[in-house]
Design an enzyme around this catalytic site. Structure first.
Site, PDB file in Angstrom:
ATOM      1  N   CYS A  79     -62.823   4.551   6.459  1.00  0.00           N
ATOM      2  CA  CYS A  79     -63.805   3.619   7.032  1.00  0.00           C
ATOM      3  C   CYS A  79     -63.470   2.168   6.713  1.00  0.00           C
ATOM      4  CB  CYS A  79     -65.196   3.901   6.472  1.00  0.00           C
ATOM      5  SG  CYS A  79     -65.750   5.571   6.752  1.00  0.00           S
ATOM      6  N   ARG A 120     -56.420   1.510   9.074  1.00  0.00           N
ATOM      7  CA  ARG A 120     -56.935   2.385   8.012  1.00  0.00           C
ATOM      8  C   ARG A 120     -57.260   3.786   8.537  1.00  0.00           C
ATOM      9  NH1 ARG A 120     -59.017  -0.598   3.578  1.00  0.00           N
ATOM     10  NH2 ARG A 120     -60.651   0.926   3.183  1.00  0.00           N
ATOM     11  N   TRP A 148     -64.429   6.906   9.675  1.00  0.00           N
ATOM     12  CA  TRP A 148     -63.546   8.076   9.588  1.00  0.00           C
ATOM     13  C   TRP A 148     -64.454   9.217   9.165  1.00  0.00           C
ATOM     14  CZ3 TRP A 148     -61.546  11.530   5.910  1.00  0.00           C
ATOM     15  CH2 TRP A 148     -60.344  12.165   6.283  1.00  0.00           C
ATOM     16  N   ASN A 184     -69.126   2.848   3.496  1.00  0.00           N
ATOM     17  CA  ASN A 184     -67.806   3.462   3.317  1.00  0.00           C
ATOM     18  C   ASN A 184     -67.885   4.270   2.032  1.00  0.00           C
ATOM     19  OD1 ASN A 184     -65.150   4.079   2.819  1.00  0.00           O
ATOM     20  ND2 ASN A 184     -64.473   1.960   2.533  1.00  0.00           N
ATOM     21  N   GLY A 185     -67.526   5.553   2.096  1.00  0.00           N
ATOM     22  CA  GLY A 185     -67.585   6.399   0.894  1.00  0.00           C
ATOM     23  C   GLY A 185     -68.392   7.652   1.172  1.00  0.00           C
ATOM     24  N   GLU A 235     -39.969  13.755   1.107  1.00  0.00           N
ATOM     25  CA  GLU A 235     -40.503  12.574   1.787  1.00  0.00           C
ATOM     26  C   GLU A 235     -40.082  12.560   3.269  1.00  0.00           C
ATOM     27  OE1 GLU A 235     -42.697  10.494   1.316  1.00  0.00           O
ATOM     28  OE2 GLU A 235     -42.215   8.764   2.557  1.00  0.00           O
ATOM     29  N   LYS A 255     -42.714  12.477   6.348  1.00  0.00           N
ATOM     30  CA  LYS A 255     -42.679  11.453   7.406  1.00  0.00           C
ATOM     31  C   LYS A 255     -42.633  12.116   8.784  1.00  0.00           C
ATOM     32  CE  LYS A 255     -43.776   8.713   5.764  1.00  0.00           C
ATOM     33  NZ  LYS A 255     -43.979   8.295   4.409  1.00  0.00           N
ATOM     34  N   GLU A 295     -46.039  13.848   9.761  1.00  0.00           N
ATOM     35  CA  GLU A 295     -47.200  13.000  10.042  1.00  0.00           C
ATOM     36  C   GLU A 295     -47.019  12.144  11.294  1.00  0.00           C
ATOM     37  OE1 GLU A 295     -48.240  10.381   6.788  1.00  0.00           O
ATOM     38  OE2 GLU A 295     -46.147   9.983   6.328  1.00  0.00           O
ATOM     39  N   HIS A 306     -34.314  31.577  -1.580  1.00  0.00           N
ATOM     40  CA  HIS A 306     -35.435  32.364  -2.089  1.00  0.00           C
ATOM     41  C   HIS A 306     -36.568  32.474  -1.071  1.00  0.00           C
ATOM     42  CE1 HIS A 306     -33.406  32.449  -5.931  1.00  0.00           C
ATOM     43  NE2 HIS A 306     -33.208  31.149  -5.790  1.00  0.00           N
ATOM     44  N   LYS A 335     -55.157   5.340   6.293  1.00  0.00           N
ATOM     45  CA  LYS A 335     -54.207   4.599   5.463  1.00  0.00           C
ATOM     46  C   LYS A 335     -54.664   4.569   4.008  1.00  0.00           C
ATOM     47  CE  LYS A 335     -50.648   2.025   4.667  1.00  0.00           C
ATOM     48  NZ  LYS A 335     -49.371   2.761   4.583  1.00  0.00           N
TER      49      LYS A 335
HETATM   50  C1  F6R Z   1     -47.742   9.147   3.742  1.00  0.00           C
HETATM   51  C2  F6R Z   1     -48.739   8.335   3.081  1.00  0.00           C
HETATM   52  C3  F6R Z   1     -49.704   9.016   2.171  1.00  0.00           C
HETATM   53  C4  F6R Z   1     -49.998   8.126   0.953  1.00  0.00           C
HETATM   54  C5  F6R Z   1     -51.100   8.759   0.091  1.00  0.00           C
HETATM   55  C6  F6R Z   1     -51.352   7.955  -1.163  1.00  0.00           C
HETATM   56  O1  F6R Z   1     -46.920   8.385   4.572  1.00  0.00           O
HETATM   57  O2  F6R Z   1     -48.825   7.162   3.288  1.00  0.00           O
HETATM   58  O3  F6R Z   1     -49.240  10.267   1.774  1.00  0.00           O
HETATM   59  O4  F6R Z   1     -48.824   7.970   0.223  1.00  0.00           O
HETATM   60  O5  F6R Z   1     -52.278   8.832   0.836  1.00  0.00           O
HETATM   61  O6  F6R Z   1     -51.761   6.657  -0.860  1.00  0.00           O
HETATM   62  P1  F6R Z   1     -51.641   5.483  -1.899  1.00  0.00           P
HETATM   63  O7  F6R Z   1     -50.201   5.271  -2.184  1.00  0.00           O
HETATM   64  O8  F6R Z   1     -52.275   4.317  -1.208  1.00  0.00           O
HETATM   65  O9  F6R Z   1     -52.389   5.898  -3.128  1.00  0.00           O
END
Ligand code: F6R
Length: 611
Positions: free
Chosen positions: A2, A27, A73, A99-100, A484, A488, A491, A507, A606
């Site tokens: 949010c 976000r 959100w 927000n929350g 990673e 990527k 997502e 395995h 985000k």
């Molecule tokens: C993936 C991504 C998320 C964040 C995770 C932690 O591309 O961005 O997996 O890494 O939500 O977020 P932060 O680093 O802001 O604590």
């Protein structure tokens, strides 16, 4: 997650709020709304994008120099017009954004239903607002007093902002656990979830602390704690350029941020790495070096991509410093009964500095006496403030939901931290120390060379874009990079992707291999090279398609693989910062080719400010 924007002052509130909501779109959200106060409250909200809201309000009365806006959100109740914020109170005299999550909203709701209240939405927000109004009418007190009483009964996390038809010269806000920044202008105030909506109006900001209530008028900002005692606002100067939050000609923020990496790594090293003198200077770390040097164990807590940075750091710190390291998902750590010994050091890694699970995990560790070192990107964020010591990653605002430049900056900072500790513990020779300093210094240039190859990476991406699954494999330092790379891809392109240590393939995952499965190897020249060559052969023997990130000039793997993504040669300890870049581009180009909104992938946020 949010996003909140609010305004009070001499301008029309609506344009400020809409522009601010657009700045917060990154976000992640699924509905948007705005409430404007001008004699009475006008409230407009709509499922979908801010653009839908803009269409809805065409021709409507948008007058008012006080207003609140929100991108939601969904947590309690589906994304819909009805559940979108702001919400009206039962009398319609108040409107609120939130927000929350209010964790005890269910008993509060029952209490209110028994008193005859009926709700229009399924949200916890509406419950809290009715509750505040009920307290105000029962106690015949001010809204501020009612808010204070209500918040003492609330369990959960919140930022809320309220407008009151009977007090058109005032906004009321409160915070616990979720972020709130107030921008101070001349005869006006701007409120937002982060500084991006505020930056073009003022550089003077106040970060509201947990358990504080803000009473905001055009010319006045009063902060109080829940005990009604005034707090002194700590005014800070924003060090942020408008260009940093705009696309500047790139098709997407994600692409811009990938291409910014030579620059962001340079910024991250600048002022810290002195090649001439052969020293690293990080005051936040050096002030606590004694504790770190003597740590019997280092615990790293983080989520998602930041957790992957923690995994690389585990290899680096154990290798250079000879201190045992454990890497924990913050969400698991907070709910276990974790053992934290006196003398343990916690490193919390977070781009946003607001991730709810990481924040609470830090609190748990602090309760047990741990010293917290925060590796955070967003300056002034909650995690940076609750940490005992810290190092900012200085990657600048990351708007694309998928983390790219923040990840490589995290790796850079964590490597410097490891080098500082190793030097202090004398677990590294001077020659090796100087060699690694030089290697770090060369990273921006080497990433530039990877980016010069973007057209080739795009071709490879187009070739595999219709795959349904993908496997990412790596060993040693490259294993977290495989994880990673898989994250990527899934997502951004919604292709199911798994990351594994290459040797673990036998395995289980090898059962998936056939001619339709792309297997991405992170196979740069390091101490595991011969082993990974064997793993590639095992995949080829089963007709899997191999895409390999290799060191420039590699002949052996180039002959075996279907496609190669070359990266410049680097020490194996530094290589992850570079070998992750082609995987970011691979995911980006696949996502774009499939027609997805790579900056705002579905269902993702985000800044994950709820657990
Ligand atoms: C993936 C991504 C998320 C964040 C995770 C932690 O591309 O961005 O997996 O890494 O939500 O977020 P932060 O680093 O802001 O604590």
């Amino acid at each position: 997650m949010c996003g909140i924007v609010a305004y009070i002052g001499h301008r029309q509130a609506y344009p400020v709020i809409i522009k601010g909501l657009k700045r917060l779109e990154y976000r992640g959200y699924d509905s948007a709304g705005v409430a404007l106060l001008n004699h009475n409250i006008k409230l407009y909200k709509k499922k979908g994008k801010v653009a839908n809201l803009e269409e809805t309000v065409l021709g409507q009365d948008l007058e008012g120099s006080v207003g609140i806006g929100h991108t939601r959100w969904a947590t309690h109740g589906e994304p819909s017009d009805r559940n979108a914020h702001p919400h009206f109170s039962a009398t319609g005299k108040l409107a609120m954004i939130h927000n929350g999550i209010i964790e005890n909203y269910a008993p509060l709701k029952q209490e209110l239903i028994k008193k005859g209240y009926r709700f229009k939405s399924e949200t916890d927000t509406e419950v809290l607002l009715y509750f505040i109004e009920e307290i105000q009418s029962n106690n015949d007190c001010t809204l501020e007093e009612a808010l204070r009483i209500a918040l003492k009964r609330v369990v959960g996390a919140y930022v809320i902002v309220l407008i009151d038809q009977d007090h058109p010269d005032m906004l009321l806000a409160a915070r616990k656990g979720s972020p709130l920044v107030i921008g101070i202008g001349k005869g006006e105030h701007f409120l937002a979830s982060d500084a991006t909506p505020i930056i073009e109006y003022t550089r003077e900001v106040v970060y509201v602390n947990d358990y504080e209530i803000a009473i905001i008028k055009p010319d006045e900002l009063v902060l109080k704690n829940l005990g009604n005692e005034r707090q002194t606002p700590f005014i800070q100067k924003l060090d942020l350029e408008l260009a940093a939050i705009e696309k500047n000609g790139y098709a997407h923020f994600m692409l811009k941020e990938i291409f910014e990496q030579p620059h962001t790594i340079y910024d991250c090293l600048r002022g810290r790495l002195d090649i001439g003198q052969g020293v690293i200077t990080m005051s936040g770390i050096q002030n606590n070096l004694e504790q770190m040097k003597n740590a019997s164990r280092i615990l790293i807590i983080a989520c998602g991509t930041s957790w992957h940075a923690g995994l690389v750091a585990e290899y680096v710190i154990e290798d250079l410093c000879r201190i045992p390291v454990e890497v924990e998902y913050a969400s698991e750590f907070r709910y276990r009964n974790p053992i934290v010994h006196k003398g343990d050091m916690i490193i919390a890694i977070s781009q946003s500095g607001e991730t709810a699970d990481t924040l609470v995990a830090i609190e748990r560790a602090k309760e047990q006496g741990a010293v917290i070192l925060g590796v955070v990107n967003v300056v002034g964020s909650s995690i940076s403030r609750v940490s005992h010591a810290g190092a900012y990653t200085h990657a600048g605002p990351e708007i694309g939901v998928a983390s790219t430049k923040a990840f490589t900056a995290q790796l850079t900072v964590l490597t410097m931290v490891a080098l500082l500790i190793a030097k202090e513990r004398k677990t590294i020779s001077n020659d090796r120390y100087i060699q690694l300093l030089n290697e770090l210094n060369e990273v921006p240039e080497k990433i530039k060379r990877v980016l010069d190859n973007a057209a080739h990476i795009k071709e490879v991406a187009l070739k595999y874009k219709d795959a349904l699954n993908a496997l990412f494999l790596g060993r040693g330092y490259n294993f977290p990079i495989a994880l990673e790379g898989a994250l990527k891809l899934k997502e951004i392109s919604y292709i199911h992707a798994e990351g594994y240590p290459a040797a673990e393939m036998k395995h289980g995952p090898i059962a998936l291999v056939d001619e339709s499965l792309p297997v991405v190897f992170v196979a740069t020249k390091d101490s595991f090279y011969e082993k990974i060559v064997s793993n590639i052969q095992e995949i080829k023997a089963r007709k899997g398609k191999v895409i390999a990130v290799v060191t420039e000039g590699d002949q052996v793997i180039s002959e075996m693989a279907d496609d190669v993504l070359p990266v410049p040669e680097a020490d194996e300890l530094i290589a992850p910062v570079i070998s992750t870049v082609p995987l970011q581009l691979l995911a980006y180009y696949m996502g774009v080719a499939k027609g997805y909104d790579v900056d705002k992938p579905r269902n993702l946020a985000k800044s994950v400010t709820v657990e």
